[in-house]
Motif scaffolding. Sequence first.
Motif, mmCIF file in Angstrom:
data_model
loop_
_atom_site.group_PDB
_atom_site.id
_atom_site.type_symbol
_atom_site.label_atom_id
_atom_site.label_comp_id
_atom_site.label_asym_id
_atom_site.label_seq_id
_atom_site.Cartn_x
_atom_site.Cartn_y
_atom_site.Cartn_z
ATOM 1 N N LYS A 138 0.842 -1.136 -0.170
ATOM 2 C CA LYS A 138 -0.167 -0.036 -0.012
ATOM 3 C C LYS A 138 0.867 1.336 0.025
ATOM 4 O O LYS A 138 1.584 1.327 0.924
ATOM 5 N N ALA A 139 0.799 2.013 -1.039
ATOM 6 C CA ALA A 139 1.597 3.458 -1.187
ATOM 7 C C ALA A 139 1.296 4.360 -0.008
ATOM 8 O O ALA A 139 0.178 4.405 0.159
ATOM 9 N N ILE A 140 2.405 5.086 0.432
ATOM 10 C CA ILE A 140 1.936 6.138 1.421
ATOM 11 C C ILE A 140 2.405 7.541 0.519
ATOM 12 O O ILE A 140 1.746 8.278 0.645
ATOM 13 N N ALA A 141 3.645 7.456 0.065
ATOM 14 C CA ALA A 141 4.055 8.722 -0.592
ATOM 15 C C ALA A 141 5.146 8.245 -1.583
ATOM 16 O O ALA A 141 5.770 7.369 -1.376
ATOM 17 N N SER A 142 5.205 9.136 -2.209
ATOM 18 C CA SER A 142 6.210 9.193 -3.636
ATOM 19 C C SER A 142 6.769 10.339 -3.861
ATOM 20 O O SER A 142 6.421 11.326 -3.758
ATOM 21 N N ASN A 143 8.359 10.380 -4.350
ATOM 22 C CA ASN A 143 8.953 11.639 -4.780
ATOM 23 C C ASN A 143 8.921 11.735 -6.297
ATOM 24 O O ASN A 143 9.977 11.031 -6.967
ATOM 25 N N ARG A 144 7.850 12.196 -6.796
ATOM 26 C CA ARG A 144 7.632 12.299 -8.231
ATOM 27 C C ARG A 144 8.455 12.964 -8.857
ATOM 28 O O ARG A 144 8.852 12.934 -10.192
ATOM 29 N N LYS A 145 9.339 14.012 -8.351
ATOM 30 C CA LYS A 145 10.224 14.983 -8.906
ATOM 31 C C LYS A 145 11.399 14.576 -9.072
ATOM 32 O O LYS A 145 12.226 14.870 -9.749
ATOM 33 N N ALA A 146 11.677 13.329 -8.283
ATOM 34 C CA ALA A 146 12.914 12.748 -8.228
ATOM 35 C C ALA A 146 13.627 12.250 -9.567
ATOM 36 O O ALA A 146 14.519 12.466 -9.899
ATOM 37 N N ARG A 147 12.667 11.738 -10.469
ATOM 38 C CA ARG A 147 13.275 11.155 -11.694
ATOM 39 C C ARG A 147 13.406 12.248 -12.820
ATOM 40 O O ARG A 147 14.123 12.014 -13.597
ATOM 41 N N HIS A 148 12.765 13.368 -12.421
ATOM 42 C CA HIS A 148 13.015 14.416 -13.241
ATOM 43 C C HIS A 148 14.322 15.341 -12.818
ATOM 44 O O HIS A 148 14.955 15.564 -13.934
ATOM 45 N N ASP A 149 14.629 15.167 -11.531
ATOM 46 C CA ASP A 149 15.893 16.003 -11.104
ATOM 47 C C ASP A 149 17.141 15.095 -10.988
ATOM 48 O O ASP A 149 18.260 15.454 -11.124
ATOM 49 N N TRP A 150 17.029 13.695 -11.150
ATOM 50 C CA TRP A 150 18.082 12.750 -10.743
ATOM 51 C C TRP A 150 18.211 11.558 -12.015
ATOM 52 O O TRP A 150 17.010 11.192 -12.247
ATOM 53 N N THR A 151 19.168 11.284 -12.502
ATOM 54 C CA THR A 151 19.401 10.128 -13.193
ATOM 55 C C THR A 151 19.614 8.696 -12.238
ATOM 56 O O THR A 151 20.154 8.684 -11.480
ATOM 57 N N ILE A 152 18.484 7.868 -12.102
ATOM 58 C CA ILE A 152 18.411 6.840 -11.184
ATOM 59 C C ILE A 152 19.298 5.789 -11.746
ATOM 60 O O ILE A 152 19.195 5.104 -12.897
ATOM 61 N N LEU A 153 20.298 4.972 -10.823
ATOM 62 C CA LEU A 153 21.252 4.183 -11.389
ATOM 63 C C LEU A 153 21.069 2.696 -10.704
ATOM 64 O O LEU A 153 20.963 1.912 -11.419
ATOM 65 N N ASP A 154 20.519 2.899 -9.642
ATOM 66 C CA ASP A 154 19.995 1.511 -9.024
ATOM 67 C C ASP A 154 19.115 1.965 -7.630
ATOM 68 O O ASP A 154 19.182 2.864 -6.970
ATOM 69 N N THR A 155 18.124 0.905 -7.450
ATOM 70 C CA THR A 155 17.269 0.948 -6.365
ATOM 71 C C THR A 155 17.423 -0.015 -5.226
ATOM 72 O O THR A 155 17.904 -1.115 -5.613
ATOM 73 N N TYR A 156 17.168 0.258 -4.069
ATOM 74 C CA TYR A 156 17.223 -0.523 -2.939
ATOM 75 C C TYR A 156 15.912 -0.264 -2.279
ATOM 76 O O TYR A 156 15.452 0.839 -1.870
ATOM 77 N N GLU A 157 15.444 -1.598 -1.519
ATOM 78 C CA GLU A 157 14.423 -1.412 -0.627
ATOM 79 C C GLU A 157 14.781 -1.619 0.864
ATOM 80 O O GLU A 157 15.546 -2.379 1.040
ATOM 81 N N ALA A 158 14.678 -0.593 1.662
ATOM 82 C CA ALA A 158 14.929 -0.357 2.994
ATOM 83 C C ALA A 158 13.796 -0.396 3.915
ATOM 84 O O ALA A 158 12.866 0.181 3.607
ATOM 85 N N GLY A 159 14.126 -1.005 5.190
ATOM 86 C CA GLY A 159 13.167 -0.866 6.168
ATOM 87 C C GLY A 159 13.382 0.490 6.885
ATOM 88 O O GLY A 159 14.636 0.935 6.779
#
Length: 158
Positions: A8-29
């Motif tokens: 269940k989604a809580i919040a997302s940073n939609r502008k992040a993909r506009h301002d940054w080039t995403i190289l790798d993602t990780y899931e963290a507690g």
Amino acid sequence: MVKERGQKAIASNRKARHDWTILDTYEAGIQLVGTEVKSLRMGRASLVDAFAQVDDGEIWLHALHIPEYVAGTWTNHDVRRKRKLLLHKAEIERLIGKTKESGLSLIPLQMYFKDGYVKVEIALAKGKKAYDKRQDIAKRDANREIAKAHGRALKGRY
């Protein structure tokens, strides 16, 4: 007690993909206190200014805004306190190496509940320059025009 299933989604940073080039993602507690979890269950959080930083071999999330729980008492949490991210040791060491050697940043992309636990998706990212952003916008517009022309051609309206 029935355990929650799914995501269940809580919040997302939609502008992040506009301002940054995403190289790798990780899931963290994430390490939270009770009133923070209750506030998140109401769907209230903002990742707009948030960033992750390495401090003494641990990764901390700074500037994450979780508003106070309205039914909380004097034990309510600080709204923008730093929160510890929970990752495996190998992942932490890999992230420390990447951020130190190549000057990359750790940016939170989204926050969600997964099987009852709060998770944060963080990305290893490189900042975009203004011309990179313009190129991405031009590519997106060109692809949109191609899709429109293709749709018109399929319908027989050139």
